[in-house]
Design a protein around this motif. Structure first.
Motif, mmCIF file in Angstrom:
data_model
loop_
_atom_site.group_PDB
_atom_site.id
_atom_site.type_symbol
_atom_site.label_atom_id
_atom_site.label_comp_id
_atom_site.label_asym_id
_atom_site.label_seq_id
_atom_site.Cartn_x
_atom_site.Cartn_y
_atom_site.Cartn_z
ATOM 1 N N LEU A 14 20.008 40.632 9.556
ATOM 2 C CA LEU A 14 19.146 40.845 10.475
ATOM 3 C C LEU A 14 17.657 40.048 10.309
ATOM 4 C CD1 LEU A 14 18.828 42.675 13.194
ATOM 5 C CD2 LEU A 14 17.494 44.450 11.787
ATOM 6 N N SER A 15 17.227 39.056 11.590
ATOM 7 C CA SER A 15 16.054 38.295 11.170
ATOM 8 C C SER A 15 14.973 39.223 11.415
ATOM 9 C CB SER A 15 16.334 37.356 12.245
ATOM 10 O OG SER A 15 15.973 37.606 13.477
ATOM 11 N N ASN A 16 13.857 38.636 10.931
ATOM 12 C CA ASN A 16 12.557 39.287 10.957
ATOM 13 C C ASN A 16 11.606 38.620 11.962
ATOM 14 O OD1 ASN A 16 10.466 40.692 10.102
ATOM 15 N ND2 ASN A 16 9.638 39.406 8.534
ATOM 16 N N GLU A 17 12.049 39.069 13.201
ATOM 17 C CA GLU A 17 11.330 38.320 14.408
ATOM 18 C C GLU A 17 11.025 39.589 15.315
ATOM 19 O OE1 GLU A 17 13.662 34.361 15.597
ATOM 20 O OE2 GLU A 17 15.129 35.790 15.069
ATOM 21 N N GLU A 18 10.033 39.262 16.369
ATOM 22 C CA GLU A 18 9.653 40.172 17.190
ATOM 23 C C GLU A 18 11.039 40.988 17.763
ATOM 24 O OE1 GLU A 18 6.565 40.736 21.070
ATOM 25 O OE2 GLU A 18 6.674 38.912 20.099
ATOM 26 N N LYS A 19 11.874 40.037 18.293
ATOM 27 C CA LYS A 19 13.099 40.385 18.854
ATOM 28 C C LYS A 19 14.117 40.098 17.694
ATOM 29 C CE LYS A 19 16.165 40.967 22.872
ATOM 30 N NZ LYS A 19 16.253 40.612 24.163
ATOM 31 N N PRO A 20 14.474 40.804 16.869
ATOM 32 C CA PRO A 20 15.313 40.593 15.854
ATOM 33 C C PRO A 20 16.720 39.835 16.363
ATOM 34 C CG PRO A 20 14.313 42.414 15.271
ATOM 35 C CD PRO A 20 14.309 42.235 16.751
ATOM 36 N N ARG A 21 17.240 38.815 15.630
ATOM 37 C CA ARG A 21 18.753 38.377 15.943
ATOM 38 C C ARG A 21 19.509 38.745 14.785
ATOM 39 N NH1 ARG A 21 17.351 32.172 17.098
ATOM 40 N NH2 ARG A 21 15.988 32.487 15.815
ATOM 41 N N VAL A 22 20.768 38.985 14.891
ATOM 42 C CA VAL A 22 21.934 39.422 14.060
ATOM 43 C C VAL A 22 22.778 38.251 13.870
ATOM 44 C CG1 VAL A 22 23.648 41.140 13.341
ATOM 45 C CG2 VAL A 22 21.726 41.921 14.907
ATOM 46 N N TYR A 23 23.005 38.186 12.435
ATOM 47 C CA TYR A 23 24.176 36.893 12.018
ATOM 48 C C TYR A 23 25.187 37.607 11.266
ATOM 49 C CZ TYR A 23 20.372 33.861 13.221
ATOM 50 O OH TYR A 23 19.358 33.337 13.980
ATOM 51 N N GLY A 24 26.465 36.994 11.227
ATOM 52 C CA GLY A 24 27.466 37.610 10.438
ATOM 53 C C GLY A 24 28.201 36.466 9.780
ATOM 54 N N TRP A 25 29.046 36.833 8.674
ATOM 55 C CA TRP A 25 29.905 35.700 8.002
ATOM 56 C C TRP A 25 30.636 36.489 6.981
ATOM 57 C CZ3 TRP A 25 24.911 36.699 6.577
ATOM 58 C CH2 TRP A 25 24.406 36.782 5.134
ATOM 59 N N GLY A 26 31.833 35.701 6.879
ATOM 60 C CA GLY A 26 32.851 36.480 5.788
ATOM 61 C C GLY A 26 34.121 36.708 6.644
ATOM 62 N N ASP A 27 34.629 37.788 6.359
ATOM 63 C CA ASP A 27 36.231 38.007 6.594
ATOM 64 C C ASP A 27 35.928 38.526 8.200
ATOM 65 O OD1 ASP A 27 38.511 38.844 7.390
ATOM 66 O OD2 ASP A 27 38.881 40.374 5.734
ATOM 67 N N ASN A 28 36.551 38.096 9.352
ATOM 68 C CA ASN A 28 36.655 38.690 10.573
ATOM 69 C C ASN A 28 37.917 39.051 11.107
ATOM 70 O OD1 ASN A 28 35.192 39.570 13.014
ATOM 71 N ND2 ASN A 28 35.866 37.306 13.721
ATOM 72 N N LEU A 29 38.919 39.169 10.278
ATOM 73 C CA LEU A 29 40.198 39.692 10.470
ATOM 74 C C LEU A 29 40.322 40.584 11.378
ATOM 75 C CD1 LEU A 29 43.276 38.967 10.021
ATOM 76 C CD2 LEU A 29 43.215 40.748 8.269
ATOM 77 N N ASN A 30 39.446 41.808 11.241
ATOM 78 C CA ASN A 30 39.524 42.987 11.995
ATOM 79 C C ASN A 30 38.436 43.148 12.847
ATOM 80 O OD1 ASN A 30 41.663 44.016 10.089
ATOM 81 N ND2 ASN A 30 39.996 44.760 8.800
ATOM 82 N N LYS A 31 37.774 41.950 13.386
ATOM 83 C CA LYS A 31 37.014 41.757 14.352
ATOM 84 C C LYS A 31 35.528 42.574 13.717
ATOM 85 C CE LYS A 31 39.597 39.671 17.078
ATOM 86 N NZ LYS A 31 40.203 40.505 18.467
ATOM 87 N N GLN A 32 35.528 42.612 12.616
ATOM 88 C CA GLN A 32 34.301 43.406 12.054
ATOM 89 C C GLN A 32 32.958 42.535 12.289
ATOM 90 O OE1 GLN A 32 36.986 42.346 10.348
ATOM 91 N NE2 GLN A 32 36.569 42.488 7.952
ATOM 92 N N LEU A 33 32.894 41.370 12.671
ATOM 93 C CA LEU A 33 31.856 40.524 12.874
ATOM 94 C C LEU A 33 31.431 40.497 14.466
ATOM 95 C CD1 LEU A 33 32.080 37.627 10.393
ATOM 96 C CD2 LEU A 33 30.873 39.578 10.091
ATOM 97 N N GLY A 34 32.261 41.079 15.317
ATOM 98 C CA GLY A 34 31.932 40.893 16.539
ATOM 99 C C GLY A 34 32.313 39.631 17.246
ATOM 100 N N PHE A 35 32.602 38.626 16.796
ATOM 101 C CA PHE A 35 33.128 37.418 17.255
ATOM 102 C C PHE A 35 34.429 37.472 18.056
ATOM 103 C CE2 PHE A 35 30.592 35.773 13.421
ATOM 104 C CZ PHE A 35 29.577 35.718 14.121
ATOM 105 N N ASN A 36 34.649 36.463 18.854
ATOM 106 C CA ASN A 36 36.044 36.283 19.479
ATOM 107 C C ASN A 36 36.798 35.716 18.596
ATOM 108 O OD1 ASN A 36 34.905 37.369 22.171
ATOM 109 N ND2 ASN A 36 34.242 35.043 22.398
ATOM 110 N N SER A 37 38.379 35.926 18.937
ATOM 111 C CA SER A 37 39.271 35.438 17.823
ATOM 112 C C SER A 37 39.095 33.668 17.164
ATOM 113 C CB SER A 37 40.632 35.847 18.384
ATOM 114 O OG SER A 37 40.554 34.896 19.583
ATOM 115 N N TYR A 38 38.432 33.021 18.195
ATOM 116 C CA TYR A 38 38.284 31.673 17.816
ATOM 117 C C TYR A 38 37.454 31.505 16.705
ATOM 118 C CZ TYR A 38 34.317 31.098 20.908
ATOM 119 O OH TYR A 38 33.250 31.490 21.462
ATOM 120 N N LYS A 39 36.569 32.517 16.474
ATOM 121 C CA LYS A 39 35.408 32.166 15.413
ATOM 122 C C LYS A 39 35.847 33.209 14.215
ATOM 123 C CE LYS A 39 31.317 30.656 17.218
ATOM 124 N NZ LYS A 39 29.925 30.791 17.286
ATOM 125 N N ASN A 40 36.857 33.053 13.616
ATOM 126 C CA ASN A 40 37.524 33.917 12.505
ATOM 127 C C ASN A 40 36.757 33.431 11.240
ATOM 128 O OD1 ASN A 40 38.925 35.718 13.727
ATOM 129 N ND2 ASN A 40 40.757 34.615 13.553
#
Length: 491
Positions: A14-40
């Protein structure tokens, strides 16, 4: 980054900004990163765009799930594997879920090395859901729970200080230093059939206060107020066998080898690592402790202990006479000494009793809400409370005789600077001001005094940092400050 979180094989940031942004990386097999399937399986932090319109202030990972809490709307979002109820939505059972709005009226969410989740809602109640085969939700049974279910406790929810979760165990630390656990003894040996939160452990010293707790996958660790470290579960050290089900002490407050004397916080990683964070006195608290020990320039006393009236009033927020009367009528000498340790040094020796005294004066959660340096900022250049003036040449004026008078507190400058201490000890008591002969500019002296009161420099984007660095390299030595080396770390 403001914070990070990790699940079984994925990470969030989670970024330290006035309006924080969320980043994810690693295993996305179970869609646990919230990305569409093409961003596994992204290999580096990747922006989760579906959350860009949300004011996410808390992130949390549970196994193969992720949670994102908007604390403005109190809506909890989530995604990932929900087969054991880890998302708290029965309609997702046995499926993989894309990013969803999961729950409303959520104030906080708690996870860890687990497949179960605890959640605090805005109604002030604690709820749990997910894997519960060993009673780790504390609901009185061992059935998995697919939607938030209220957890009944023997103490008020507002007494909760910290919640930590292991694979088959949940632990709660209360504000008064008591520990409650529920879950299986397979990994940690905490007891059989713990399906409700039960106070644990039973120390021989009934007055033992627990300061911090944390869990790994198979490890549970306790840090006491006396700086003792107790562990249970799969942990490797030189004195114990691995995977011991007996709680044992691995460190005491008397055999620390680190120069920093007090453990403040710890963090467990999986089954055989604990990181310790040290509570180090700042230069400000080190210096003000001299006032408490030596009574430099004190103007009053409590129980014959020399103190400084304006500092006592600023820290407590009441008149000195009222504070003195209550302390001398209701507190033992050692309790007054402990309170003064907090006033001058920001340290809690007997946190329970000191907090009781502070609560009487209307101060709640003092260790978080009443920092010494923040209180001293109220005194900085304050004409109404000052007892002395420092005369400095104003180089911006054309008149050679033009000088500026800075309002100061003699006891603070004497505590922080060897030069000022010697100066004040060798002038007449009736003197109300003294001239600065360092040859430094008014701007530099104002920066110096700001630092002496707060241990901070007022650095902004427009500050000439090189100017401050050069000036302070000379000032540290000239004014005999602690430390006696340039404070490069501040720039």
């Amino acid at each position: 980054m403001k914070s990070i979180a990790s699940g079984y094989c994925h990470f969030l940031a989670l970024s330290n900004e006035e309006k924080p942004r969320v980043y994810g990386w690693g295993d996305n097999l179970n869609k646990q990163l919230g990305f569409n399937s093409y961003k596994n399986d992204p290999k580096k932090p990747t922006l989760i765009k579906s959350l860009k319109e949300e004011n996410i202030e808390q992130i949390c990972c549970i196994g193969n799930c992720s949670f994102f809490l908007n604390k403005t709307t109190n809506i909890l979002f989530g995604c990932g594997d929900s087969r054991n109820g880890m998302l708290g939505k029965p309609e997702f059972t046995g499926e993989y879920a894309n990013l969803q709005k999961l729950h409303e009226n959520v104030a906080n969410v708690f996870g860890g090395h687990s497949d179960h989740t605890l959640m605090m809602k805005t109604d002030g109640k604690l709820y749990g859901f997910g894997l519960n085969q060993d009673g780790q939700l504390g609901l009185g049974h061992k059935n998995n729970v697919f939607q938030p279910t209220q957890i009944k406790l023997e103490f008020p929810v507002e007494d909760i200080s910290k919640i930590r979760i292991a694979f088959l165990l949940t632990s709660i630390l209360t504000n008064d230093g008591k520990l409650y656990v529920t879950g299986s003894d397979i990994k940690t040996g905490l007891g059989s059939d713990l399906t409700e939160f039960t106070q644990y452990p039973k120390f021989k010293n009934n007055n033992t206060i627990i300061k911090d707790i944390d869990c790994g996958w198979d490890l549970f660790a306790i840090l006491t107020q006396d700086n003792e470290i107790w562990v249970q579960g799969k942990f490797y050290d030189f004195n114990c066998e691995e995977n011991s089900l007996v709680i044992r002490k691995i460190q005491t407050g008397t055999n620390l080898t680190n120069e920093l004397s007090t453990y403040n916080q710890m963090k467990c990683c999986d089954e055989d690592l604990i990181y310790f964070f040290f509570e180090s006195n700042s230069y400000l608290t080190q210096d003000l402790e001299k006032l408490l020990k030596n009574g430099y320039f004190s103007d009053c006393n409590i129980q014959n202990i020399p103190v400084h009236k304006i500092l006592i009033e600023t820290r407590i927020g009441k008149t000195f006479d009222l504070i003195k009367k209550y302390l001398e009528s209701n507190c033992k000498l050692n309790e007054i000494q402990d309170l003064l340790k907090w006033i001058y040094c920001d340290q809690m020796i007997n946190s329970k009793r000191t907090n009781e005294i502070l609560n009487h004066f209307g101060i709640q959660n003092a260790q978080k809400t009443k920092l010494l340096k923040n209180d001293l900022k109220q005194l900085l250049f304050n004409e109404q409370t000052s007892d002395f003036k420092l005369v400095v040449k104003n180089e911006e004026e054309d008149d050679d005789d033009d000088e500026e008078e800075l309002y100061i507190h003699k006891f603070i400058l004497a505590a922080r600077s060897g030069l000022f201490l010697n100066m004040f000890q060798n002038i007449e008591e009736n003197f109300q001001k003294v001239k600065d002969y360092s040859g430094k500019s008014l701007e530099t002296i104002e920066l110096l005094i700001s630092f002496l009161y707060t241990d901070e420099l007022p650095i902004t984007a427009d500050t000439d940092k090189e100017f401050i660095k050069e000036e302070f390299e000379d000032i540290v030595e000239y004014y005999q400050l602690n430390p006696t080396i340039p404070m490069i770390g501040y720039f």
